[in-house]
Motif scaffolding. Structure first.
Motif, mmCIF file in Angstrom:
data_model
loop_
_atom_site.group_PDB
_atom_site.id
_atom_site.type_symbol
_atom_site.label_atom_id
_atom_site.label_comp_id
_atom_site.label_asym_id
_atom_site.label_seq_id
_atom_site.Cartn_x
_atom_site.Cartn_y
_atom_site.Cartn_z
ATOM 1 N N GLU A 65 7.400 2.175 -1.797
ATOM 2 C CA GLU A 65 6.651 0.977 -1.452
ATOM 3 C C GLU A 65 5.340 0.951 -2.213
ATOM 4 O O GLU A 65 4.907 1.977 -2.757
ATOM 5 C CB GLU A 65 6.408 0.872 0.051
ATOM 6 N N HIS A 66 4.733 -0.223 -2.247
ATOM 7 C CA HIS A 66 3.432 -0.369 -2.888
ATOM 8 C C HIS A 66 2.745 -1.601 -2.321
ATOM 9 O O HIS A 66 3.340 -2.366 -1.559
ATOM 10 C CB HIS A 66 3.566 -0.441 -4.420
ATOM 11 N N LYS A 67 1.493 -1.768 -2.683
ATOM 12 C CA LYS A 67 0.734 -2.929 -2.242
ATOM 13 C C LYS A 67 0.866 -4.035 -3.280
ATOM 14 O O LYS A 67 0.632 -3.813 -4.460
ATOM 15 C CB LYS A 67 -0.737 -2.572 -2.061
ATOM 16 N N PHE A 68 1.210 -5.215 -2.803
ATOM 17 C CA PHE A 68 1.281 -6.408 -3.639
ATOM 18 C C PHE A 68 0.098 -7.273 -3.232
ATOM 19 O O PHE A 68 0.020 -7.723 -2.092
ATOM 20 C CB PHE A 68 2.612 -7.141 -3.407
ATOM 21 N N MET A 69 -0.800 -7.494 -4.170
ATOM 22 C CA MET A 69 -2.044 -8.189 -3.848
ATOM 23 C C MET A 69 -1.923 -9.700 -4.049
ATOM 24 O O MET A 69 -1.480 -10.164 -5.102
ATOM 25 C CB MET A 69 -3.187 -7.654 -4.713
ATOM 26 N N VAL A 70 -2.311 -10.431 -3.029
ATOM 27 C CA VAL A 70 -2.432 -11.883 -3.096
ATOM 28 C C VAL A 70 -3.884 -12.167 -2.741
ATOM 29 O O VAL A 70 -4.260 -12.167 -1.568
ATOM 30 C CB VAL A 70 -1.466 -12.598 -2.138
ATOM 31 N N GLY A 71 -4.698 -12.346 -3.783
ATOM 32 C CA GLY A 71 -6.140 -12.439 -3.555
ATOM 33 C C GLY A 71 -6.622 -11.108 -2.998
ATOM 34 O O GLY A 71 -6.378 -10.054 -3.569
ATOM 35 N N ARG A 72 -7.251 -11.152 -1.828
ATOM 36 C CA ARG A 72 -7.736 -9.922 -1.184
ATOM 37 C C ARG A 72 -6.739 -9.344 -0.192
ATOM 38 O O ARG A 72 -6.996 -8.307 0.410
ATOM 39 C CB ARG A 72 -9.050 -10.211 -0.450
ATOM 40 N N VAL A 73 -5.611 -10.027 0.005
ATOM 41 C CA VAL A 73 -4.615 -9.601 0.982
ATOM 42 C C VAL A 73 -3.624 -8.649 0.319
ATOM 43 O O VAL A 73 -3.046 -8.968 -0.725
ATOM 44 C CB VAL A 73 -3.870 -10.815 1.578
ATOM 45 N N ALA A 74 -3.429 -7.500 0.959
ATOM 46 C CA ALA A 74 -2.469 -6.512 0.453
ATOM 47 C C ALA A 74 -1.196 -6.580 1.284
ATOM 48 O O ALA A 74 -1.201 -6.238 2.470
ATOM 49 C CB ALA A 74 -3.066 -5.113 0.513
ATOM 50 N N ASP A 75 -0.128 -7.044 0.663
ATOM 51 C CA ASP A 75 1.176 -7.043 1.323
ATOM 52 C C ASP A 75 1.853 -5.706 1.087
ATOM 53 O O ASP A 75 1.679 -5.080 0.039
ATOM 54 C CB ASP A 75 2.080 -8.133 0.741
ATOM 55 N N ARG A 76 2.663 -5.319 2.038
ATOM 56 C CA ARG A 76 3.491 -4.117 1.876
ATOM 57 C C ARG A 76 4.816 -4.568 1.261
ATOM 58 O O ARG A 76 5.585 -5.300 1.885
ATOM 59 C CB ARG A 76 3.721 -3.457 3.224
ATOM 60 N N ASP A 77 5.034 -4.173 0.026
ATOM 61 C CA ASP A 77 6.283 -4.476 -0.673
ATOM 62 C C ASP A 77 7.100 -3.204 -0.807
ATOM 63 O O ASP A 77 6.546 -2.114 -1.003
ATOM 64 C CB ASP A 77 5.999 -5.029 -2.071
ATOM 65 N N PHE A 78 8.408 -3.369 -0.723
ATOM 66 C CA PHE A 78 9.315 -2.253 -0.941
ATOM 67 C C PHE A 78 9.713 -2.220 -2.410
ATOM 68 O O PHE A 78 9.937 -3.267 -3.021
ATOM 69 C CB PHE A 78 10.573 -2.393 -0.072
ATOM 70 N N ILE A 79 9.828 -1.044 -2.953
ATOM 71 C CA ILE A 79 10.333 -0.841 -4.305
ATOM 72 C C ILE A 79 11.802 -0.478 -4.184
ATOM 73 O O ILE A 79 12.176 0.432 -3.429
ATOM 74 C CB ILE A 79 9.552 0.279 -5.039
ATOM 75 N N TRP A 80 12.610 -1.202 -4.930
ATOM 76 C CA TRP A 80 14.055 -0.990 -4.912
ATOM 77 C C TRP A 80 14.528 -0.637 -6.313
ATOM 78 O O TRP A 80 13.973 -1.102 -7.307
ATOM 79 C CB TRP A 80 14.768 -2.239 -4.420
ATOM 80 N N ARG A 81 15.577 0.171 -6.376
ATOM 81 C CA ARG A 81 16.111 0.679 -7.650
ATOM 82 C C ARG A 81 17.614 0.473 -7.705
ATOM 83 O O ARG A 81 18.320 0.740 -6.726
ATOM 84 C CB ARG A 81 15.791 2.171 -7.776
ATOM 85 N N LEU A 82 18.086 0.057 -8.872
ATOM 86 C CA LEU A 82 19.520 -0.052 -9.130
ATOM 87 C C LEU A 82 19.845 0.879 -10.281
ATOM 88 O O LEU A 82 19.287 0.751 -11.384
ATOM 89 C CB LEU A 82 19.891 -1.488 -9.518
ATOM 90 N N THR A 83 20.725 1.826 -10.044
ATOM 91 C CA THR A 83 21.183 2.714 -11.121
ATOM 92 C C THR A 83 22.115 1.919 -12.019
ATOM 93 O O THR A 83 23.035 1.243 -11.553
ATOM 94 C CB THR A 83 21.933 3.932 -10.547
ATOM 95 N N LEU A 84 21.837 1.991 -13.333
ATOM 96 C CA LEU A 84 22.682 1.278 -14.282
ATOM 97 C C LEU A 84 23.592 2.277 -14.980
ATOM 98 O O LEU A 84 24.576 2.049 -15.513
ATOM 99 C CB LEU A 84 21.811 0.537 -15.317
#
Length: 169
Positions: free
Chosen positions: A150-169
């Motif tokens: 996960e990481h923070k996705f910034m919208v202005g001063r607001v930090a959303d909690r975003d999940f990082i997803w991975r696809l093995t190719l």
């Protein structure tokens, strides 16, 4: 419904910027104070910004056109989220107009991103998705993406909690 899929060109930048801002707001505007939303939109979705991104060597915009309007688009390119996997690529944005959801547009755009990443011999494709966007998460799961961080996705001063997803190719 006749949809044409093609690579975007710099001439599409203004239309993509308008579409991106509108579709982002359709889904997320209610979450943010107006000044933070405005700051985000100004930083991410201007015609000049889209043209500059298109000029980056590994960045690709692929759009879905229905009639004379954009029905959806995807932006793909080098990793921007913080993961350490040499050669991996990222699906940066997948936006589909609200009236086109469930009509195969997102699937066609995602299929193109995966084919592009495989053509670049990427070992994996990453994306970031908001923790409460359950529809998008279900969609990505069907492709085999897995939650890896996960990481923070910034919208202005607001930090959303975003999940990082991975696809093995």
């Amino acid at each position: 419904m006749s949809i044409v899929y093609r690579d975007a060109t710099p001439e599409d930048a203004a239309a993509i910027a308008e579409f991106a801002g509108r579709t982002f707001c359709d889904t997320f505007a209610h979450l943010y104070p107006p000044e933070d939303l405005d700051a985000f939109l100004a930083a991410k979705y201007g015609a000049d910004i889209q043209r500059a991104e298109m000029a980056e060597p590994l960045t690709r915009y692929f759009i879905a056109i229905e009639g004379d309007r954009i029905a959806g688009y995807v932006m793909m390119g080098a990793l921007d989220i913080r993961v350490d996997e040499p050669g991996a690529l990222e699906l940066h944005r997948l936006y589909v107009d609200k009236d086109m959801k469930g009509k195969g547009v997102a699937q066609a755009l995602t299929d193109e991103v995966i084919a592009w990443a495989r053509a670049h011999n990427a070992p994996a494709l990453y994306l970031s998705v908001w923790e409460n966007n359950h529809r998008a998460q279900a969609f990505y799961k069907r492709y085999g993406f897995a939650h890896v961080g996960e990481h923070k996705f910034m919208v202005g001063r607001v930090a959303d909690r975003d999940f990082i997803w991975r696809l093995t190719l």
